[in-house]
Scaffold this active site. Sequence first.
Site, PDB file in Angstrom:
ATOM      1  N   ARG A 186     129.714  33.239  64.876  1.00  0.00           N
ATOM      2  CA  ARG A 186     130.069  34.571  64.398  1.00  0.00           C
ATOM      3  C   ARG A 186     129.713  35.648  65.425  1.00  0.00           C
ATOM      4  NH1 ARG A 186     127.271  36.519  60.978  1.00  0.00           N
ATOM      5  NH2 ARG A 186     125.557  35.036  60.897  1.00  0.00           N
ATOM      6  N   LYS A 224     132.403  33.814  55.842  1.00  0.00           N
ATOM      7  CA  LYS A 224     131.342  34.797  55.648  1.00  0.00           C
ATOM      8  C   LYS A 224     131.889  36.182  55.319  1.00  0.00           C
ATOM      9  CE  LYS A 224     127.890  32.009  56.152  1.00  0.00           C
ATOM     10  NZ  LYS A 224     127.128  31.612  54.931  1.00  0.00           N
ATOM     11  N   HIS A 270     122.685  33.801  48.605  1.00  0.00           N
ATOM     12  CA  HIS A 270     122.846  32.879  49.731  1.00  0.00           C
ATOM     13  C   HIS A 270     121.849  31.735  49.542  1.00  0.00           C
ATOM     14  CE1 HIS A 270     122.869  32.168  54.362  1.00  0.00           C
ATOM     15  NE2 HIS A 270     123.769  31.425  53.743  1.00  0.00           N
ATOM     16  N   SER A 301     117.840  28.932  58.667  1.00  0.00           N
ATOM     17  CA  SER A 301     118.096  27.723  59.443  1.00  0.00           C
ATOM     18  C   SER A 301     116.793  27.053  59.864  1.00  0.00           C
ATOM     19  CB  SER A 301     118.909  28.089  60.695  1.00  0.00           C
ATOM     20  OG  SER A 301     119.151  26.948  61.482  1.00  0.00           O
ATOM     21  N   LYS A 320     116.639  23.602  53.891  1.00  0.00           N
ATOM     22  CA  LYS A 320     117.378  23.945  52.668  1.00  0.00           C
ATOM     23  C   LYS A 320     118.399  22.868  52.314  1.00  0.00           C
ATOM     24  CE  LYS A 320     120.713  26.944  52.708  1.00  0.00           C
ATOM     25  NZ  LYS A 320     121.526  28.171  52.771  1.00  0.00           N
ATOM     26  N   THR A 321     119.184  22.429  53.300  1.00  0.00           N
ATOM     27  CA  THR A 321     120.215  21.423  53.043  1.00  0.00           C
ATOM     28  C   THR A 321     119.590  20.097  52.645  1.00  0.00           C
ATOM     29  OG1 THR A 321     121.718  22.494  54.606  1.00  0.00           O
ATOM     30  CG2 THR A 321     122.184  20.213  54.022  1.00  0.00           C
ATOM     31  N   ASP A 365     125.616  26.612  49.563  1.00  0.00           N
ATOM     32  CA  ASP A 365     125.452  27.816  50.374  1.00  0.00           C
ATOM     33  C   ASP A 365     125.619  29.143  49.636  1.00  0.00           C
ATOM     34  OD1 ASP A 365     124.951  28.867  53.003  1.00  0.00           O
ATOM     35  OD2 ASP A 365     127.048  29.448  53.109  1.00  0.00           O
ATOM     36  N   ARG A 408     130.262  22.014  63.647  1.00  0.00           N
ATOM     37  CA  ARG A 408     130.323  22.138  62.195  1.00  0.00           C
ATOM     38  C   ARG A 408     131.340  21.180  61.584  1.00  0.00           C
ATOM     39  NH1 ARG A 408     127.019  26.046  59.241  1.00  0.00           N
ATOM     40  NH2 ARG A 408     126.144  27.432  60.816  1.00  0.00           N
TER      41      ARG A 408
END
Length: 671
Positions: A184, A329, A348, A366, A370-371, A385, A450
């Site tokens: 981004r 996003k 989020h 990051s 979390k994942t 997410d 990704r």
Amino acid sequence: MSTNSGDSNGLPGLQGLRRIETRSSDEEPREVCSDDSGPTVKAQSLEELHSRQMKKSAPSTPRGGTTPRAGQTTTPRSEEEIQKEQLQSISTSLASLMRQSGPQVVKGDPTKTTPSKQEPVKGRAPYEPSARDRDITDSALKFTHVLYNLSPAELYEQAIKYEKGSYITSTGALATLSGAKTGRSPKDKRVVMEQTTEDDLWWGKGSPNIEMDEETFLINRERAVDYLNSLEKVYVNDQFLNWDPENRIKVRIISARAYHSLFMYNMCIRPTPEEMEDYGTPDFTIYNAGQFPCNRRTHYMSSSTSIDVNLRRREMVILGTQYAGEMKKGLFSLMHYLMPKRGILSLHSGCNMGKSGDVALFFGLSGTGKTTLSTDNNRELIGDDEHCWGDNGVTNIEGGCYAKCINLSKETEPDIWNAIKFGTVLENVVFDEHTRDVDFSDKSVTENTRAAYPIEFIPNARIPCVGPHPKNIILLACDAFGVLPPVSKLTLAQTMYHFISGYTAVIAGTEDGVKDPVATFSACYGAAFIMMHPTKYASMLAEKMQKHGATAWLVNTGWSGGAYGVGSRMKLAYTRRIIDAIHDGSLLEADFVETPIFNLHVPKEVYGVPTEILRPENTWKDKEAYNASLRKLGGLFQKNFRNFADYQAYVQARRILTIVLQRLKVWIIPS
């Protein structure tokens, strides 16, 4: 050698060998092989043969057979009428602001159809041209072909045929490149400051919202629309956001690349054929002209890239970047504005649900895990997410997952590994030229590789992606300073404070090779996407927690026994035991003690976790070093929080922050 060419059977060349019999003596003579090829095709030419290869999809319910909403009557419509309505809507979306009508659009691939076979559709009724409009351009005379809501198989064909850098990997995923931009561009994102939304949004210091005026937005919109209209074909996706049918948002994405269309097909919620019949006008439209740059001489432009959002017009324009994550996003930012206006909290976060119906939300930047921690084979995945928390519970905003792939392995992330198959988009990965096996450790293109895939590719995904009100709120931090406890229970004020702070730590190299932790703060664990002041989301979170009886926990997945370089990373097995104790409710029954500075409530015992690591000071050999590190981190928290407390423009925000800080005792910010 005998030259006799005969034998007892009278066959030459067998030299005395008998012929093998293929039938008994009493059978009638027959052919050795039977002809089972069947009759020939009825087609009279190759073109006719190819036309017989595919048939049109049939709707799962009769036309006009869907149940009308309350107070709404429906009249059965033909397929031609539905298609004309869809094309008319798309033509209107592509209309230039300097002309009275949209472009001439027809449906289908330009290599397979010709304009003469299909009546062009314009976005508005015929009009009497003005003097300005009589100067017709060539682009106004051409046809723009619309590839509308294509399937993954169709988009694969388009990408591989027309987009350089698109390949099918050994597992069936589509590997592609996002061009020069592999992430981004937050510094190039702009939000229109205008009267109807100006007072709702967060501007200035600390805010991700960089303002632009509406005139500049319209200039960029015109540039994007003109570029898209100049193409032979555009890809159009009409899809949904939010699994809550009462608060569903209709989004239209118009793009120049099949890769972008497949990406959004995966990331948004895919409508059924019946839902498409009455789709109508979208609530929000994205014009993705990312292959074309913005004009750098235009006001507010800082580079050839510009991502512009106009909330009043409900439009987003992308110029100068082909990174697909900008679309995802950008829509998340939209939901951060629309949902709170309806009293729904946008978050989020990851989200899963246990067999007893207990829902947990996972927040974390990051590297916090979390994942990994929200993925649990014993719990259903609601989403990874983006979520909404409304009156009826929690819902996923998206229809897919966008997972990081760097160093991905089957052992560490089996669900993501197995989801990389036909239909998945792989961005910027490196693969073997011959076998097409992906090397997930290769960073030759970028470290930000990704995978985008539909959420149903995850075996334990909950479809539809909805659940009851959350029972536990888990804030994850990878504390490289080594002073936060492995787990602590938070009060409402502490929850708001840590939610607004959004803390984790990253490791950065120094000149002499020594690596020190660097504190990172991201408001609401997603500062780049929020639209309103962080206190708006934090106060809504506290209100919903209080109303529905949710408990918040701060979980440190970082260092213990010392800061980075001295201590060691918290064992994943211990963290999983802590998360399990949160899920099953046993941690609520523990006895708690309070820590200095942060005033956190730490359990004395957690089943399966060594008691000594629950209090960080017990794991440090150098107690003075521990106290110094604790004070240093506390000071960094205070410094970061001044970004919000000093924001005088928001009286309501200042009032909320004052209450929070007073309840946190030692965390009073000097005036």
